[in-house]
Design a protein around this motif. Structure first.
Motif, mmCIF file in Angstrom:
data_model
loop_
_atom_site.group_PDB
_atom_site.id
_atom_site.type_symbol
_atom_site.label_atom_id
_atom_site.label_comp_id
_atom_site.label_asym_id
_atom_site.label_seq_id
_atom_site.Cartn_x
_atom_site.Cartn_y
_atom_site.Cartn_z
ATOM 1 N N PRO A 710 0.821 -1.220 0.000
ATOM 2 C CA PRO A 710 0.000 0.000 0.000
ATOM 3 C C PRO A 710 0.848 1.261 0.000
ATOM 4 O O PRO A 710 1.858 1.343 0.707
ATOM 5 N N VAL A 711 0.462 2.216 -0.814
ATOM 6 C CA VAL A 711 1.083 3.543 -0.809
ATOM 7 C C VAL A 711 -0.045 4.561 -0.720
ATOM 8 O O VAL A 711 -0.805 4.738 -1.668
ATOM 9 N N ASP A 712 -0.175 5.200 0.423
ATOM 10 C CA ASP A 712 -1.224 6.194 0.648
ATOM 11 C C ASP A 712 -0.604 7.575 0.827
ATOM 12 O O ASP A 712 0.563 7.711 1.193
ATOM 13 N N ARG A 713 -1.411 8.596 0.578
ATOM 14 C CA ARG A 713 -0.919 9.975 0.726
ATOM 15 C C ARG A 713 -2.062 10.879 1.170
ATOM 16 O O ARG A 713 -3.189 10.758 0.689
ATOM 17 N N ILE A 722 1.479 4.591 5.089
ATOM 18 C CA ILE A 722 0.253 3.833 5.329
ATOM 19 C C ILE A 722 -0.726 4.716 6.094
ATOM 20 O O ILE A 722 -0.410 5.237 7.160
ATOM 21 N N ILE A 723 -1.919 4.890 5.525
ATOM 22 C CA ILE A 723 -2.969 5.675 6.190
ATOM 23 C C ILE A 723 -4.223 4.817 6.284
ATOM 24 O O ILE A 723 -4.705 4.316 5.264
ATOM 25 N N ASN A 724 -4.737 4.668 7.450
ATOM 26 C CA ASN A 724 -6.002 3.963 7.616
ATOM 27 C C ASN A 724 -7.133 4.993 7.548
ATOM 28 O O ASN A 724 -7.465 5.482 6.501
ATOM 29 N N ARG A 743 -4.865 6.932 -2.643
ATOM 30 C CA ARG A 743 -4.403 5.562 -2.447
ATOM 31 C C ARG A 743 -3.876 5.028 -3.780
ATOM 32 O O ARG A 743 -4.631 4.838 -4.723
ATOM 33 N N ILE A 744 -2.560 4.813 -3.838
ATOM 34 C CA ILE A 744 -1.905 4.350 -5.053
ATOM 35 C C ILE A 744 -1.784 2.831 -5.007
ATOM 36 O O ILE A 744 -1.328 2.256 -4.024
ATOM 37 N N GLY A 749 1.045 -3.726 -13.797
ATOM 38 C CA GLY A 749 2.337 -3.086 -13.973
ATOM 39 C C GLY A 749 2.296 -1.587 -13.880
ATOM 40 O O GLY A 749 3.313 -0.938 -13.647
ATOM 41 N N TYR A 750 1.116 -0.972 -14.058
ATOM 42 C CA TYR A 750 0.992 0.478 -13.998
ATOM 43 C C TYR A 750 0.336 0.877 -12.676
ATOM 44 O O TYR A 750 -0.480 0.149 -12.126
ATOM 45 N N LEU A 751 0.700 2.052 -12.208
ATOM 46 C CA LEU A 751 0.123 2.550 -10.963
ATOM 47 C C LEU A 751 -1.150 3.324 -11.246
ATOM 48 O O LEU A 751 -1.264 4.020 -12.249
ATOM 49 N N VAL A 752 -2.110 3.185 -10.348
ATOM 50 C CA VAL A 752 -3.334 3.978 -10.429
ATOM 51 C C VAL A 752 -3.590 4.584 -9.060
ATOM 52 O O VAL A 752 -3.197 4.046 -8.041
#
Length: 774
Positions: A710-713, A722-724, A743-744, A749-752
């Protein structure tokens, strides 16, 4: 079931194909875009219509298409699907009217297309006017309309009926069909060294050879964007560090010369040395690492030599800072420069990590630092897909020169999901590697594409200037359902392989048919890809040459999806559950690879086998199959098929076992592959575990791998991690403020990313949707 004969609209007779009927019914339900209908509803209607058709065939010689459509409408009414009936009937009427119009105008239409294809691209300047519009603008919508029309044109005039019927029925999937009429290729590994040597043109004017790292980085982005407009797939840089290194050296020379002059001038020592001789000497420098004692021949004054040493140190530091700025600008450009009439940023990838020169190392270190920093507000960059090339003796062991860069790549990937990791030492990659020739190092494009072997250059294969031409995927799950224990007492392997070979043959000829369309184009159609010599040997092309002489170096790929569900339908267990199923899975994929290799020799074209990146295909196939076969537990009961040869994401398995099971498929899929490992929690807090996974991939001979987490911002304060429900940095709750948390996640293969707020149920559903494509 006895053979049923169908009378088509052109009065030609054909053998009944129930899959086409199922697809037509499914489209009727899909047209409503309503959640209240499922594939099971369509399946009930299909089974009822099929029974009626079978009954009619007992007394009638044939049954017409129109009669079958009448039966579908009546059955929809009988089962009280009123909305579906109205949609189906309305569409049927519109299609009948459009056929009349289309037939009347098709001759005129073909003449117009022929004239358009003959027109030089240089006459179409008006197409360039709106190059920087947003993807949600009318231009983006226009491209969607164009895509739909282009597909229909390809089906009507450029494809055999067998191919598009197999596509429409869900037996195969012809990727990027809307680009078939244009004759574009899928992807390419761009040789920047060749482009930079003499400069290049993008069609508006010539760009001179770059003279510093900022220009190198800017022109690299421009080259990627220009190439995107000549292809329908991705653009990759196979040796980014090697290509950028000369730019670092040029920048260093500029800085060193300027600092020497300035420092000597400030110290009033310019008159005591031959400054022109010193500058000429610096011009001949070939590395940032140099022996400063060489400057003693210009002066025996210790103070002067100390000043030159100080100028050198300053030049190195300034060059390092400028290189960071160049890498940061490169990343920003690739996330903001729009191509294809403003519809998207370029699909871009870069490979790096093996240049051990001080300049190459400076490029990689600063690129990774810029990637770690993120975009303007700390966002995780979507592009380029960054790929770190792992090589023993270069960066894998602690004593290796670039080991520190390997460690930095792990640290950044744990935060930003990139870079991914490719492994040159895997036996099927290492066989092409030649010491000192970086163009023989295996590289990957986008989410997995690999192009290496070349029947036209045996023993001299390189990655540069080559790419995939097109690929078509086979629905393995349907074969598993038809020949497995769901419909037979025991698996019918003979029937399975017989039908699989039939589909492989079908796809082979479809790929060749498309290849002929590609070869029929000319240099004028691809003024950057071919006109600037980006594709291998394309500089030798004359205006009217058939493109076969250069495109032959590309690959034509067979893809596949749903091996796990195929095995489940065949044997009752997928390859994660059973060693016997794993053996069968390897036999199936090996069978496809053997056929691809045989076709390569027979047709003298580079056929390969790719582990298909699913994209929307994972959901398309299962929706069609559910309409035909109904909901089958652990086969068609989900909204997706498992991507390529992956162990299903819902199956509980250790990381080591997953890597061990998937690794053998990498060698078989020479057209491309990837293995993903999913980690929970904040991976930046456990880099040792992250590195251990990468080393497991290396040891099990994975070709290309990535670690998902998980990659959150929080867009409010910029915190990334990490953000809950609450931001750990500013304490803001997700429901507070103007935006939710970003939330990435990675898909094929590609990030969304998304800024939408999810409740727990929807977030779980979204996570499942993302994970299935992994």
């Amino acid at each position: 079931m006895e053979t049923i004969t169908i009378l088509k609209r052109d009065n030609q007779k054909a053998t009944f194909n129930g899959e086409k009927i199922a697809v037509a019914i499914k489209k009727g339900f899909d047209s409503l875009e309503s959640d209240k209908y499922t594939g099971d509803d369509a399946n009930h209607v299909y089974n009822a219509v099929l029974e009626q058709i079978q009954e009619i065939s007992k007394t009638e010689e044939y049954i017409s298409i129109e009669h079958i459509q009448d039966l579908i409408e009546k059955e929809l009414l009988r089962q009280n699907y009123i909305e579906v009936y109205e949609s189906f009937s309305s569409y049927r009427n519109r299609r009948n009217e459009s056929r009349k119009i289309f037939i009347a105008k098709q001759h005129k239409f073909l003449k117009a297309i022929e004239k358009l294809n003959q027109k030089e691209a240089i006459d179409a300047d008006e197409k360039r006017e709106n190059a920087n519009v947003d993807g949600n603008s009318p231009m983006g919508m226009m491209l969607q309309f164009g895509s739909t029309v282009s597909k229909e044109f390809a089906k009507a005039y450029q494809m055999s009926e067998d191919y598009y019927e197999a596509h429409d029925s869900g037996q195969i999937h012809i990727h990027d069909m809307d680009f078939l009429p244009m004759g574009t290729t899928t992807c390419n590994q761009i040789n920047l060294e060749q482009l930079f040597e003499h400069g290049f043109s993008t069609g508006h004017g010539h760009l001179r050879k770059p003279q510093d790292i900022m220009s190198y980085a800017a022109l690299a982005a421009i080259a990627i964007q220009s190439n995107q407009n000549d292809q329908h797939g991705g653009q990759s840089i196979p040796a980014f560090d090697y290509y950028m290194a000369p730019g670092v050296l040029l920048t260093f020379k500029k800085q060193f010369k300027q600092r020497v002059y300035d420092f000597l001038e400030i110290s009033n020592l310019l008159d005591t040395v031959d400054i022109n001789a010193i500058i000429k000497h610096i011009d001949k420098v070939e590395s940032l690492t140099l022996d400063l004692q060489e400057f003693s021949k210009f002066s025996d004054d210790a103070h002067t030599l100390k000043i030159i040493e100080k100028a050198y140190d300053k030049a190195v530091r300034v060059t390092d800072r400028i290189t960071f700025q160049a890498m940061e600008a490169f990343i920003h450009n690739l996330n903001t420069m729009h191509s294809r009439a403003g519809a998207q940023v370029p699909f871009s990838s870069i490979n790096f990590g093996t240049d051990v020169s001080p300049e190459g190392r400076m490029v990689v270190e600063n690129y990774l630092k810029a990637l770690d920093k993120g975009l303007g507000k700390g966002e995780t960059p979507i592009f380029p897909i960054s790929i770190f090339k792992v090589k023993e003796g270069v960066n894998y062991f602690p004593e290796d020169v670039n080991y520190d860069l390997f460690k930095l790549a792990i640290k950044v990937s744990a935060k930003r999901l990139f870079p991914n990791f490719s492994f040159i030492d895997s036996s099927y990659n290492k066989q092409y590697y030649k010491e000192g020739r970086y163009e023989t190092e295996i590289t990957y494009m986008g989410c997995r594409t690999r192009v290496m072997s070349d029947i036209f250059a045996p023993g001299e294969e390189v990655v540069t200037g080559r790419g995939n031409l097109s690929f078509t995927s086979i629905n393995l799950v349907r074969l598993g359902i038809k020949h497995g224990i769901l419909t037979n007492e025991t698996p019918d392997f003979e029937g399975f392989y017989e039908e699989l070979e039939h589909l492989m043959e079908l796809v082979k000829f479809q790929l060749i048919e498309r290849y002929k369309v590609q070869c029929s184009k000319s240099v004028s159609n691809f003024k950057f890809l071919l006109g600037q010599g980006v594709w291998m040997d394309s500089k030798s092309l004359k205006p009217k040459d058939n493109l076969h002489k250069v495109l032959k170096h590309g690959s034509l790929a067979f893809g596949f999806i749903g091996l796990a569900e195929c095995l489940k339908a065949l044997t009752g267990k997928h390859h994660g559950e059973s060693a016997e199923s794993q053996k069968i899975g390897l036999e199936i994929v090996g069978f496809m690879r053997d056929l691809a290799d045989r076709y390569t020799e027979e047709e003298q074209l580079n056929f390969s086998l790719i582990a298909t990146p699913a994209e929307g295909l994972s959901g398309r196939f299962v929706a069609i199959d559910r309409s035909i076969f109904g909901s089958i537990p652990e086969v068609t009961d989900r909204h997706y098929y498992t991507n390529s040869f992956h162990v299903p994401v819902y199956y509980d398995i250790s990381i080591k076992d997953k890597i061990a099971l998937e690794a053998p498929y990498h060698e078989l899929t020479n057209g491309g592959h990837i293995t993903y490992v999913e980690l929970d929690g904040d991976t930046t807090q456990n880099l040792e575990a992250f590195e251990e996974v990468v080393r497991l991939m290396h040891d099990y001979e994975i070709g290309y791998g990535a670690i998902n987490h998980p990659v959150d911002r929080d867009p409010s304060c910029g915190y990334t991690g990490i953000i809950n429900e609450t931001c750990p940095s500013c304490g803001r709750h997700e429901d507070e403020g103007d935006y939710g948390f970003e939330r990435i996640r990675r898909i094929t293969g590609y990030l969304v990313g998304t800024l939408d707020r999810f409740n727990d149920a929807k977030r779980s559903e979204e996570h499942d949707r993302v994970k299935h494509d992994l």
